[in-house]
Design a protein around this motif. Structure first.
Motif, PDB file in Angstrom:
ATOM      1  N   ILE A  62       1.614  -3.393   0.833  1.00 50.88           N
ATOM      2  CA  ILE A  62       0.892  -3.106  -0.401  1.00 50.88           C
ATOM      3  C   ILE A  62      -0.407  -2.400  -0.039  1.00 50.88           C
ATOM      4  CG2 ILE A  62      -0.251  -4.078  -2.428  1.00 50.88           C
ATOM      5  CD1 ILE A  62       1.694  -6.399  -2.301  1.00 50.88           C
ATOM      6  N   TRP A  63      -0.649  -1.268  -0.725  1.00 49.50           N
ATOM      7  CA  TRP A  63      -1.845  -0.463  -0.512  1.00 49.50           C
ATOM      8  C   TRP A  63      -2.574  -0.303  -1.844  1.00 49.50           C
ATOM      9  CZ3 TRP A  63      -2.902   2.277   4.268  1.00 49.50           C
ATOM     10  CH2 TRP A  63      -1.947   2.059   5.256  1.00 49.50           C
ATOM     11  N   SER A  64      -3.860  -0.046  -1.772  1.00 54.35           N
ATOM     12  CA  SER A  64      -4.615   0.291  -2.977  1.00 54.35           C
ATOM     13  C   SER A  64      -4.418   1.773  -3.281  1.00 54.35           C
ATOM     14  CB  SER A  64      -6.103  -0.009  -2.771  1.00 54.35           C
ATOM     15  OG  SER A  64      -6.665   0.882  -1.815  1.00 54.35           O
ATOM     16  N   HIS A  65      -4.751   2.180  -4.495  1.00 54.48           N
ATOM     17  CA  HIS A  65      -4.542   3.579  -4.882  1.00 54.48           C
ATOM     18  C   HIS A  65      -5.477   4.529  -4.144  1.00 54.48           C
ATOM     19  CE1 HIS A  65      -8.190   3.787  -7.448  1.00 54.48           C
ATOM     20  NE2 HIS A  65      -7.947   2.495  -7.610  1.00 54.48           N
ATOM     21  N   ASP A  66      -6.497   3.994  -3.454  1.00 57.91           N
ATOM     22  CA  ASP A  66      -7.363   4.840  -2.628  1.00 57.91           C
ATOM     23  C   ASP A  66      -7.025   4.693  -1.143  1.00 57.91           C
ATOM     24  OD1 ASP A  66      -8.240   2.257  -2.425  1.00 57.91           O
ATOM     25  OD2 ASP A  66     -10.347   2.675  -2.851  1.00 57.91           O
ATOM     26  N   ALA A  67      -5.750   4.335  -0.859  1.00 54.37           N
ATOM     27  CA  ALA A  67      -5.191   4.315   0.507  1.00 54.37           C
ATOM     28  C   ALA A  67      -5.788   3.227   1.388  1.00 54.37           C
ATOM     29  CB  ALA A  67      -5.339   5.691   1.176  1.00 54.37           C
ATOM     30  N   LYS A  68      -6.171   2.123   0.807  1.00 50.72           N
ATOM     31  CA  LYS A  68      -6.668   0.985   1.571  1.00 50.72           C
ATOM     32  C   LYS A  68      -5.554  -0.042   1.717  1.00 50.72           C
ATOM     33  CE  LYS A  68      -9.924  -2.896   1.189  1.00 50.72           C
ATOM     34  NZ  LYS A  68     -10.980  -3.517   0.350  1.00 50.72           N
ATOM     35  N   GLU A 187       4.432  -0.447  -1.672  1.00 51.51           N
ATOM     36  CA  GLU A 187       3.900  -0.415  -3.025  1.00 51.51           C
ATOM     37  C   GLU A 187       2.421  -0.067  -2.999  1.00 51.51           C
ATOM     38  OE1 GLU A 187       4.628  -3.633  -5.634  1.00 51.51           O
ATOM     39  OE2 GLU A 187       6.800  -3.359  -5.613  1.00 51.51           O
ATOM     40  N   ILE A 188       1.973   0.671  -4.022  1.00 53.02           N
ATOM     41  CA  ILE A 188       0.571   1.045  -4.186  1.00 53.02           C
ATOM     42  C   ILE A 188       0.120   0.485  -5.528  1.00 53.02           C
ATOM     43  CG2 ILE A 188      -1.075   2.942  -4.116  1.00 53.02           C
ATOM     44  CD1 ILE A 188       1.330   4.680  -3.036  1.00 53.02           C
ATOM     45  N   ARG A 230      -0.859   9.871 -14.413  1.00 57.23           N
ATOM     46  CA  ARG A 230      -1.383   8.605 -13.909  1.00 57.23           C
ATOM     47  C   ARG A 230      -1.439   8.521 -12.395  1.00 57.23           C
ATOM     48  NH1 ARG A 230      -3.790   4.983 -17.576  1.00 57.23           N
ATOM     49  NH2 ARG A 230      -3.051   5.613 -19.633  1.00 57.23           N
ATOM     50  N   PHE A 231      -0.490   9.146 -11.712  1.00 52.73           N
ATOM     51  CA  PHE A 231      -0.332   8.909 -10.274  1.00 52.73           C
ATOM     52  C   PHE A 231      -0.510  10.173  -9.429  1.00 52.73           C
ATOM     53  CE2 PHE A 231       2.239   5.814 -12.604  1.00 52.73           C
ATOM     54  CZ  PHE A 231       1.769   4.612 -12.071  1.00 52.73           C
ATOM     55  N   SER A 232      -1.085  11.216  -9.980  1.00 53.21           N
ATOM     56  CA  SER A 232      -1.163  12.502  -9.269  1.00 53.21           C
ATOM     57  C   SER A 232      -1.995  12.432  -7.992  1.00 53.21           C
ATOM     58  CB  SER A 232      -1.731  13.577 -10.199  1.00 53.21           C
ATOM     59  OG  SER A 232      -3.037  13.223 -10.635  1.00 53.21           O
ATOM     60  N   SER A 233      -3.002  11.562  -7.946  1.00 46.40           N
ATOM     61  CA  SER A 233      -3.884  11.508  -6.776  1.00 46.40           C
ATOM     62  C   SER A 233      -3.566  10.356  -5.837  1.00 46.40           C
ATOM     63  CB  SER A 233      -5.345  11.400  -7.245  1.00 46.40           C
ATOM     64  OG  SER A 233      -5.550  10.193  -7.975  1.00 46.40           O
ATOM     65  N   TRP A 234      -2.469   9.667  -6.063  1.00 46.71           N
ATOM     66  CA  TRP A 234      -2.155   8.496  -5.252  1.00 46.71           C
ATOM     67  C   TRP A 234      -1.592   8.907  -3.886  1.00 46.71           C
ATOM     68  CZ3 TRP A 234      -0.515   3.324  -7.765  1.00 46.71           C
ATOM     69  CH2 TRP A 234      -1.408   3.022  -8.803  1.00 46.71           C
ATOM     70  N   PRO A 235      -1.767   8.063  -2.865  1.00 45.70           N
ATOM     71  CA  PRO A 235      -1.369   8.440  -1.496  1.00 45.70           C
ATOM     72  C   PRO A 235       0.142   8.369  -1.271  1.00 45.70           C
ATOM     73  CG  PRO A 235      -2.232   6.201  -1.519  1.00 45.70           C
ATOM     74  CD  PRO A 235      -2.422   6.749  -2.918  1.00 45.70           C
TER      75      PRO A 235
END
Length: 388
Positions: A62-68, A187-188, A230-235
């Motif tokens: 599981i990752w955050s939407h800012d790639a953490k 999952e993000i 919604r998800f265009s900038s997700w990693p």
């Protein structure tokens, strides 16, 4: 429905399957199978074929939407989650169909009416321009959330749309294993949003995206426009995966709760399984698992009592299965709310729980993100001999 038919046929109870659609259709998509569903398919003799259809999933991240990075686990390290796989829905349906006699499955038959007596059920189906009447000892409704069988039982078929929307798709890929590890479920998570991927095979990826939505919102095609918004900038190539997926192969799913959902999935000689019996949630990992269990549990009860001249088997199915259905639905809702946290305070609490896994146990969530209620249900099914 096909799982129930295969299980009953294996036990010596002939079945006739009636499907309203003309065939399997092109609406395939992916279906995630967890350990208990796979064990059931193993017992039905389908395990080897199943494992040829989909890669095993060995690790979750599981990752955050800012790639953490937030959390990771090995599926095989927990007894209750030893094997996970994603397969194409139509391939699984075909595998089940191949186990049934050719003359036992009837397509393009829409249920019109069902009446029961003390010893049988009489069902009428509309086939093309004529009516077909069929008699049987029991009728099993596995006809989804718009269930005609449920309506014939006099139960409410009205539903209340909930505040979740889910999209799913399958994409043929030519990418390095580094970009899409073969045995990984990634999952993000964002604020009220989630995007996940699993590999069906080395050349095909199954993806899903969900978000909190107003129950009154309407989502029409093209679905990809809303998803990319919604998800265009997700990693991890999230937007690229959606962009390359053909629009018509993207499926949309809304959560719903049934109005008047009471403690009844059996009425006389009619029983409900799957979405016909329960609420529907956006946790794709748990819907197929519970539907397969419904089917096998019902067949197990019929096989245990050895005859179907009375309602003992269906009564036992109702008594045993309904509490598990209710508990699993409640547990799924709790996990769904945990995943789709929307306010900053809840999101921070979620990240804190991942930093200190003991907190997950306090919330009733196991380290591999299953609900404790579901793990208890697994032990109950095994102790009753339903899954072993």
């Amino acid at each position: 429905g096909l799982t129930a038919a295969v299980a009953l046929t294996r036990m010596g109870f002939p079945c006739q399957v009636f499907e309203a659609k003309a065939g399997l259709g092109s609406d395939s998509g992916g279906i995630v199978l967890w350990t208990r569903a796979i064990r059931i398919l193993d017992r039905l003799g389908l395990g080897s074929r199943l494992r040829l259809l989909g890669l095993p999933t060995l690790r979750g991240e599981i990752w955050s939407h800012d790639a953490k990075p937030l959390f990771s686990w090995e599926f095989a390290s927990d007894r209750a989650s030893e094997e996970v796989a994603v397969v194409e829905r139509n391939e699984l349906r075909q595998a089940l169909l191949d186990e049934l006699p050719l003359d036992s499955v009837h397509f393009e038959n829409e249920l019109v009416k069902a009446e029961q007596t003390s010893s049988q059920v009489v069902a009428q189906f509309r086939r093309a321009d004529r009516m077909v009447t069929v008699e049987g000892s029991i009728l099993i409704g596995a006809d989804g959330w718009r269930s005609h069988v449920r309506s014939q039982m006099g139960l409410s078929t009205s539903v209340q749309t909930e505040d979740r929307v889910l999209w799913m798709g399958l994409l043929d890929v030519s990418a390095s294993q580094k970009e899409f590890p073969l045995h990984l479920n990634r999952e993000i998570w964002g604020n009220g949003e989630r995007f996940g991927t699993m590999m069906v095979n080395p050349d095909r990826i199954f993806w899903y995206a969900s978000r909190v939505a107003n129950p009154n919102d309407v989502f029409l095609r093209p679905f990809k426009t809303e998803i990319l918004k919604r998800f265009s900038s997700w990693p991890f190539h999230s937007a690229r995966i959606v962009e390359l997926t053909p629009e018509l192969s993207v499926r949309r799913w809304r959560n719903f709760r049934r109005y008047g959902l009471g403690a009844s999935i059996v009425q006389g000689r009619i029983a409900l399984i799957g979405d016909a019996a329960r609420d529907r949630l956006s946790l794709i990992q748990y819907g197929p698992w519970n539907c397969v269990e419904d089917a096998f549990c019902l067949a197990h009860m019929i096989g245990r009592y050895g005859h179907i001249r009375d309602n003992v088997a269906l009564t036992e199915y109702q008594t045993y299965r309904w509490p598990l259905v209710h508990r699993a639905t409640t547990a799924c809702q709790r996990l769904d709310d945990f995943i789709h946290s929307t306010d900053m305070r809840s999101t921070k609490l979620r990240e804190f729980c991942f930093s200190y896994p003991a907190m997950l146990r306090i919330l009733g969530i196991s380290p591999n993100l299953q609900l404790q209620g579901m793990l208890d249900d697994s032990s109950a099914m095994e102790s009753n001999g339903v899954v072993a």
